[in-house]
Design an enzyme around this catalytic site. Structure first.
Site, PDB file in Angstrom:
ATOM      1  N   ASP A 193       0.899  -1.146   0.000  1.00  0.00           N
ATOM      2  CA  ASP A 193       0.000   0.000   0.000  1.00  0.00           C
ATOM      3  C   ASP A 193       0.936   1.192   0.000  1.00  0.00           C
ATOM      4  OD1 ASP A 193      -1.326   2.312   1.008  1.00  0.00           O
ATOM      5  OD2 ASP A 193      -2.987   1.017   1.579  1.00  0.00           O
ATOM      6  N   HIS A 194       1.005   1.913  -1.111  1.00  0.00           N
ATOM      7  CA  HIS A 194       2.084   2.902  -1.231  1.00  0.00           C
ATOM      8  C   HIS A 194       1.982   4.018  -0.193  1.00  0.00           C
ATOM      9  CE1 HIS A 194      -0.907   5.208  -3.484  1.00  0.00           C
ATOM     10  NE2 HIS A 194      -0.121   6.255  -3.378  1.00  0.00           N
ATOM     11  N   HIS A 256      -5.835   2.798   2.189  1.00  0.00           N
ATOM     12  CA  HIS A 256      -5.104   3.992   2.646  1.00  0.00           C
ATOM     13  C   HIS A 256      -5.710   4.574   3.925  1.00  0.00           C
ATOM     14  CE1 HIS A 256      -3.334   3.472  -1.172  1.00  0.00           C
ATOM     15  NE2 HIS A 256      -4.046   4.314  -1.877  1.00  0.00           N
TER      16      HIS A 256
HETATM   17  C1  BG6 Z   1      -4.098   4.895  -5.456  1.00  0.00           C
HETATM   18  C2  BG6 Z   1      -5.512   4.949  -5.957  1.00  0.00           C
HETATM   19  O1  BG6 Z   1      -3.942   3.816  -4.573  1.00  0.00           O
HETATM   20  O2  BG6 Z   1      -3.801   6.098  -4.758  1.00  0.00           O
HETATM   21  C3  BG6 Z   1      -5.709   6.164  -6.845  1.00  0.00           C
HETATM   22  O3  BG6 Z   1      -5.790   3.776  -6.693  1.00  0.00           O
HETATM   23  C4  BG6 Z   1      -5.277   7.414  -6.125  1.00  0.00           C
HETATM   24  O4  BG6 Z   1      -7.072   6.263  -7.236  1.00  0.00           O
HETATM   25  C5  BG6 Z   1      -3.876   7.251  -5.568  1.00  0.00           C
HETATM   26  O5  BG6 Z   1      -5.310   8.483  -7.058  1.00  0.00           O
HETATM   27  C6  BG6 Z   1      -3.483   8.428  -4.702  1.00  0.00           C
HETATM   28  O6  BG6 Z   1      -2.151   8.286  -4.332  1.00  0.00           O
HETATM   29  P1  BG6 Z   1      -1.203   9.556  -4.146  1.00  0.00           P
HETATM   30  O7  BG6 Z   1       0.077   8.997  -3.639  1.00  0.00           O
HETATM   31  O8  BG6 Z   1      -1.093  10.205  -5.483  1.00  0.00           O
HETATM   32  O9  BG6 Z   1      -1.920  10.418  -3.167  1.00  0.00           O
END
Ligand code: BG6
Length: 505
Positions: A193-194, A256
């Site tokens: 989960d980034h 998230h």
């Molecule tokens: C991803 C979602 O996990 O996270 C996207 O699938 C979203 O829909 C993105 O735009 C948001 O990540 P960040 O790091 O750009 O806030």
């Protein structure tokens, strides 16, 4: 463990195999992250990246494509063609479909060639960046050619990184976990989960447990409520078909938002071990009280975002013109444990909102209604943790303006990453890829964490899938969601609020 910086040693030699290498994730995130690690000399001398995908391409085509991606997506562009060519020499392309056993036999041979150890595929990191439907087949095939390397393996390791979504509901998440575990053991599975790789998210842990002043007041006696906002200005970015199956609940809330919530609410773990940290996160998820009635789902209609007119969700390519998929969710959650008894957590996320902000706001209780607060009008203390952008922390408190004025005025203390550390935080994928190569799973999601989040969300997801429900409310793109989202919090006498962070110096 990964919350403190991983030691500056590089991981042992390894090959990274990316399944679905023709996709956007590889181009935008994975290869730029590997390149940044290479540039910071955080990769071993022997490393290889093998892009595994169906399209017909040579190694050279793949290298040229990835070089373009690096120029486009790496924050600090390469200094010259030579440096880039040195890096792309580590990249290879392997053409196969995911069902073909021969494709995996030849992958194994390729890994043996790339590995510094003779007659062995060496250490392998498999990245599943494909449609989730392909995951079971890929891991089954890897196991058939003996690339999963389960059990006690002092000589070489094999790990699999799995991209979200982890299932569509509790049942499919359990099924996916069981399928992965047929080929890999739990400690070899890295569910990514980034958000957990973001420095500001990791700092939540440090803020709470490396400081004396917060922990004693981090509970229901001092905290009135918590707000967590994940707001995006972006729409679908060409992902209409994916988003139709996902919606904001599965795309952001299930992963998230649940991670942010559990990091804010968890008890101090007994150690910094991956499992000790994750045990405490799971305990929070298990204590969540489902409140399906305290949820608002909505969808964006046409509107204006940052002065640009944008279409409504149903006009986006790949979206059903009668779609009932939500692009906005606001939710009130209670945590049934000693620490958080009676403290509401208000969560909201949406696409096509007025600004891009991820922020956690901890609102403290008001001081007694005596002395300065006789009419209960003082602004409460608030600790705002800005995850992105303008990453930082703000503490709001009362101060007396100079002079004869008797008034009290709210003021803020600010901390921001760029000014404090002289750099903007690195991309989350760099951190996570490196941790996986080191075998540190702290910032990855364990199977019971996924299942606990789904258990909480299951009634909510089921309710939202009910065909007899009322049509989704709409909100104009560029607004903060429908009025019902305001009602959700205002009924409790509170308001959605965000903190204005100053620009970096
Ligand atoms: C991803 C979602 O996990 O996270 C996207 O699938 C979203 O829909 C993105 O735009 C948001 O990540 P960040 O790091 O750009 O806030």
């Amino acid at each position: 463990m990964a919350i403190t910086p991983t030691s500056d040693k590089v991981p042992p030699p390894f090959s990274l195999v990316i399944f679905g290498a023709s996709g956007d994730l590889t181009r935008r995130k994975l290869i730029p992250a590997v390149y940044s690690l290479y540039r910071q000399q955080l990769l071993p001398q022997h490393f290889a990246v093998i892009g595994f995908a169906r399209r017909d391409k040579s190694d050279d085509d793949f290298r040229a494509e990835m070089a373009r991606a690096i120029r486009e997506f790496v924050p600090v562009p390469p200094t010259g063609d030579l440096e880039l060519a040195d890096f792309t020499a580590h990249l290879h392309y392997h053409r196969s479909n995911f069902q073909d056993p021969q494709g995996y036999r030849s992958l194994r041979q390729r890994l043996e060639k790339c590995s510094p150890a003779t007659d062995s595929p060496g250490n392998c990191l498999f990245y599943l960046a494909t449609q989730p439907a392909d995951f079971p087949e890929i891991v089954r095939q890897l196991s058939r050619v003996d690339l999963c390397q389960c059990g006690d393996t002092p000589k070489r390791w094999s790990r699999v990184i799995v991209e979200k979504p982890f299932g569509r509901d509790l049942f499919s998440a359990r099924e996916l976990n069981a399928q992965l575990r047929q080929s890999f053991e739990e400690n070899q599975i890295f569910r990514i989960d980034h958000f957990l790789g973001k420095e500001t998210v990791q700092n939540l842990f440090v803020l709470r447990f490396a400081n004396t002043i917060f922990e004693p007041i981090w509970n229901h006696r001092y905290i009135d409520h918590v707000q967590i906002t994940v707001s995006e200005t972006l729409g679908l970015e060409g992902r209409g078909a994916f988003y139709e199956q996902t919606g904001a609940l599965r795309d952001i809330v299930q992963n998230h938002l649940m991670h942010l919530l559990s990091l804010v609410a968890m008890e101090p773990p007994v150690s910094l071990d991956a499992d000790a940290v994750r045990d405490e996160k799971v305990s929070v998820l298990k204590a969540l009280r489902p409140t399906p009635l305290c949820m608002v789902r909505a969808q964006y209609a046409a509107g204006t975002v940052r002065d640009q007119p944008v279409c409504g969700y149903r006009e986006e390519p790949g979206v059903d013109p009668r779609s009932q998929t939500e692009t906005f969710v606001a939710l009130k959650v209670m945590i049934d444990n000693w620490r958080w008894s009676g403290v509401p957590f208000y969560l909201r996320t949406g696409k096509r909102m007025p600004v891009r902000i991820t922020e956690i706001d901890i609102y403290f209780k008001a001081v007694p209604r005596v002395l300065f607060n006789v009419r209960n009008t003082m602004v409460p203390n608030c600790l705002a943790i800005r995850i992105q952008p303008r990453e930082g922390i703000a503490l709001q408190f009362q101060a007396k303006p100079p002079g004869h004025v008797k008034d009290i005025q709210p003021c803020r203390l600010f901390f921001n990453y760029t000014d404090a550390f002289g750099m903007t935080p690195p991309d989350a994928y760099e951190r996570l890829l490196l941790d996986a190569a080191f075998g540190d799973a702290t910032l990855f999601t364990r199977s019971d964490e996924v299942e606990a989040a789904w258990k909480f969300l299951q009634p909510i997801v089921a309710e939202s899938a009910d065909s007899n429900r009322a049509p989704l409310p709409l909100y104009p793109a560029g607004s903060w969601g429908p009025p019902q989202a305001d009602d959700l919090i205002e009924t409790d006498g509170r308001k959605w609020q965000l903190t204005k962070m100053p620009p970096h110096k």
